[in-house]
Design a protein around this motif. Structure first.
Motif, PDB file in Angstrom:
ATOM      1  N   ILE A   1       0.836  -1.192   0.000  1.00  0.00           N
ATOM      2  CA  ILE A   1       0.000   0.000   0.000  1.00  0.00           C
ATOM      3  C   ILE A   1       0.873   1.244   0.000  1.00  0.00           C
ATOM      4  CG2 ILE A   1      -1.758   1.277   1.292  1.00  0.00           C
ATOM      5  CD1 ILE A   1      -2.691  -1.493   2.308  1.00  0.00           C
TER       6      ILE A   1
ATOM      7  N   LEU B   1       1.218   5.034   0.650  1.00  0.00           N
ATOM      8  CA  LEU B   1       0.543   6.032   1.485  1.00  0.00           C
ATOM      9  C   LEU B   1       0.821   7.445   0.963  1.00  0.00           C
ATOM     10  CD1 LEU B   1       1.366   4.377   4.915  1.00  0.00           C
ATOM     11  CD2 LEU B   1      -0.841   4.380   3.733  1.00  0.00           C
ATOM     12  N   GLU B   2       0.003   8.398   1.441  1.00  0.00           N
ATOM     13  CA  GLU B   2       0.084   9.758   0.886  1.00  0.00           C
ATOM     14  C   GLU B   2       1.416  10.446   1.187  1.00  0.00           C
ATOM     15  OE1 GLU B   2      -3.441  11.309   2.588  1.00  0.00           O
ATOM     16  OE2 GLU B   2      -2.785  10.873   4.626  1.00  0.00           O
ATOM     17  N   ASP B   3       2.130   9.995   2.229  1.00  0.00           N
ATOM     18  CA  ASP B   3       3.419  10.634   2.549  1.00  0.00           C
ATOM     19  C   ASP B   3       4.579  10.038   1.756  1.00  0.00           C
ATOM     20  OD1 ASP B   3       3.783   8.171   3.666  1.00  0.00           O
ATOM     21  OD2 ASP B   3       4.168   8.878   5.708  1.00  0.00           O
TER      22      ASP B   3
ATOM     23  N   THR C   1       5.489   6.902   1.621  1.00  0.00           N
ATOM     24  CA  THR C   1       6.001   5.617   2.127  1.00  0.00           C
ATOM     25  C   THR C   1       5.118   4.466   1.642  1.00  0.00           C
ATOM     26  OG1 THR C   1       4.725   5.773   4.152  1.00  0.00           O
ATOM     27  CG2 THR C   1       6.955   6.679   4.218  1.00  0.00           C
ATOM     28  N   THR C   2       5.668   3.256   1.746  1.00  0.00           N
ATOM     29  CA  THR C   2       4.945   2.055   1.335  1.00  0.00           C
ATOM     30  C   THR C   2       4.954   1.059   2.483  1.00  0.00           C
ATOM     31  OG1 THR C   2       5.604   2.376  -0.952  1.00  0.00           O
ATOM     32  CG2 THR C   2       4.919   0.166  -0.345  1.00  0.00           C
TER      33      THR C   2
ATOM     34  N   ARG D   1     -10.882   5.668   9.239  1.00  0.00           N
ATOM     35  CA  ARG D   1      -9.750   6.596   9.413  1.00  0.00           C
ATOM     36  C   ARG D   1      -9.438   6.891  10.876  1.00  0.00           C
ATOM     37  NH1 ARG D   1     -10.929  11.314   5.201  1.00  0.00           N
ATOM     38  NH2 ARG D   1     -13.036  11.061   6.005  1.00  0.00           N
TER      39      ARG D   1
ATOM     40  N   TYR E   1      -3.123   2.746  10.993  1.00  0.00           N
ATOM     41  CA  TYR E   1      -3.519   2.966   9.602  1.00  0.00           C
ATOM     42  C   TYR E   1      -2.362   2.606   8.668  1.00  0.00           C
ATOM     43  CZ  TYR E   1      -5.687   5.268   5.653  1.00  0.00           C
ATOM     44  OH  TYR E   1      -6.253   5.511   4.439  1.00  0.00           O
ATOM     45  N   PRO E   2      -2.607   1.966   7.538  1.00  0.00           N
ATOM     46  CA  PRO E   2      -3.897   1.666   6.891  1.00  0.00           C
ATOM     47  C   PRO E   2      -4.581   0.390   7.390  1.00  0.00           C
ATOM     48  CG  PRO E   2      -2.120   0.921   5.485  1.00  0.00           C
ATOM     49  CD  PRO E   2      -1.472   1.555   6.691  1.00  0.00           C
TER      50      PRO E   2
END
Lengths: 333, 71
Positions: free
Chosen positions: B25, B27-29, B31-32, B46, B51-52
């Motif tokens: 996944i 992520l918005e920052d 990172t994975t 949320r 999270y996630p």
């Protein structure tokens, strides 16, 4: 049949007895005396130390056994007869006192609501647990966690279709998904090492009181009897539903007290894993079993209720001891 | 996506999305994160603190303690 040869040190030693029944049983397992008689059984408290230890010893022959006790004792008809005589009053007391719901969805829906101001053991340990209390908690949970998922594996051949597939998938995860270093029992042994406890199988059986043994005995009772497959599934669902939030609090307790990386990881892993397991158990195992065998609805509810009732009894013992600054164990660790 | 059966995702409004693992996944920052679990539960409320992944924070709360919460 010759008794099988044992590897020295592979199994725990038989523990000290806790009364007439367990004393006679231990002597019998050492080939040194007869099994307890009917009079001893008739007067026994079904939830007391003597009966619960005796039942635990009978069940343990199906798992790892004891040093100096032949493997073939697992199917000794006299021992099976004694086990049945111990199970009967235990199951009767659970049915009579623990049952609160008639349907699986009622019992499980209640567990899906999280109390804002919980008073359980994990709340206590999260907020003010000290390292010695975390050590005690780990020692008495070790009677289960060092064989985590084993009592539930007995149910697999008794399930079909979605229930079997879901149960097998969750058990596969509990057993490390093919990796020995991720087996949950191994993760718990690592937690014990972090807490300066001895991770040897069965090491803290003698330290654990009847309330702790009764929880593991309930799992073995439900797991070993096909007739109680519904109760086993209800019990398993209750554990998986309540585990994730409880494990979050215990992970916090381990972090706050500096218990160690493995100690924190065991519970952190259960936060994530059991959030998944809860979904699979409710949607596949419980729903699948109800589809195949709708008449087991009440037994699924009973398994969940019995789990909560026995957990509450253990919590009462632990919190009463800890609130007065005393040990909750029978012997020091 | 290779040809064949599309990946099945189980969605419910009152809980996480269930996806067959393994997953990766983004992520918005930037990172994975990844998981090789047979099934993963993805947070949709949320509120999760991991999270996630779901940590059951979507659950309803009640003011009073309930029987059987002696964890």
């Amino acid at each position: 049949m010759e008794p099988a040869v044992k590897r020295p040190g592979a199994e725990p030693a038989l523990p000290p007895s806790r009364g007439e029944i367990s004393a006679a049983l231990i002597e019998y397992l050492r080939d040194a005396g007869p099994l307890p008689d009917g009079a001893a059984l008739a007067g026994a408290d079904p939830l007391g130390d003597d009966l619960q230890l005796a039942l635990y010893l009978c069940y343990e022959l199906h798992y790892r056994g004891f040093a100096g006790v032949g493997d073939d004792r697992e199917w000794d008809p006299e021992l099976l007869r004694l086990r049945a005589a111990l199970e009967k009053p235990f199951l009767a007391v659970l049915r009579a006192r623990a049952t609160r719901h008639g349907h699986a969805d009622e019992a499980l829906d209640e567990l899906l609501v999280e109390p804002l101001d919980g008073q359980g053991v994990s709340h206590f340990l999260q907020d003010k647990g000290e390292l010695w209390q975390l050590r005690e908690y780990a020692a008495l949970r070790s009677v289960y966690h060092l064989k985590e998922a084993d009592p539930h594996a007995w149910v697999l051949p008794r399930l079909w279709g979605r229930a079997k597939a879901g149960m097998a998938a969750v058990e596969f995860d509990e057993y490390g998904a093919g990796r020995a270093d991720r087996v949950h029992a191994k993760l718990f042994a690592d937690l014990m090492t972090d807490l300066d406890l001895d991770p040897a199988y069965g090491r803290y059986l003698d330290a654990s009181g009847a309330e702790a043994l009764a929880i593991v005995n309930m799992m073995s009772l439900f797991g070993l009897h096909r007739a109680l497959r519904g109760a086993l599934v209800g019990h398993f669902a209750a554990v998986e539903i309540t585990s994730s939030p409880g494990s979050r609090r215990l992970a916090k307790a381990m972090r706050r007290t500096g218990a160690g990386r493995a100690a924190e990881y065991f519970y952190a892993e259960h936060v994530e894993a059991d959030a998944v397991h809860e979904q699979v158990v409710r949607r596949e195992v419980v729903a699948g079993l109800l589809e195949e065998e709708p008449h087991l609805d009440g037994d699924i509810a009973f398994g969940a209720d019995a789990t909560g009732w026995l957990e509450d009894r253990l919590a009462d013992r632990l919190l009463a001891a800890w609130r007065s600054g005393q040990s909750s164990l029978r012997t020091a660790v | 996506m290779p040809a064949g059966r599309p990946r099945r995702i189980v969605a419910r409004r009152d809980g996480p999305m269930l996806v067959e693992g393994p997953v990766e996944i983004a992520l918005e920052d930037g990172t994975t994160v990844s998981s090789d679990r047979f099934c993963v539960a993805l947070c949709t409320c949320r509120r999760s603190r991991i999270y996630p992944w779901c940590d059951t924070s979507h659950r309803k709360h009640s003011p009073a303690p309930r029987p059987g919460s002696g964890d």
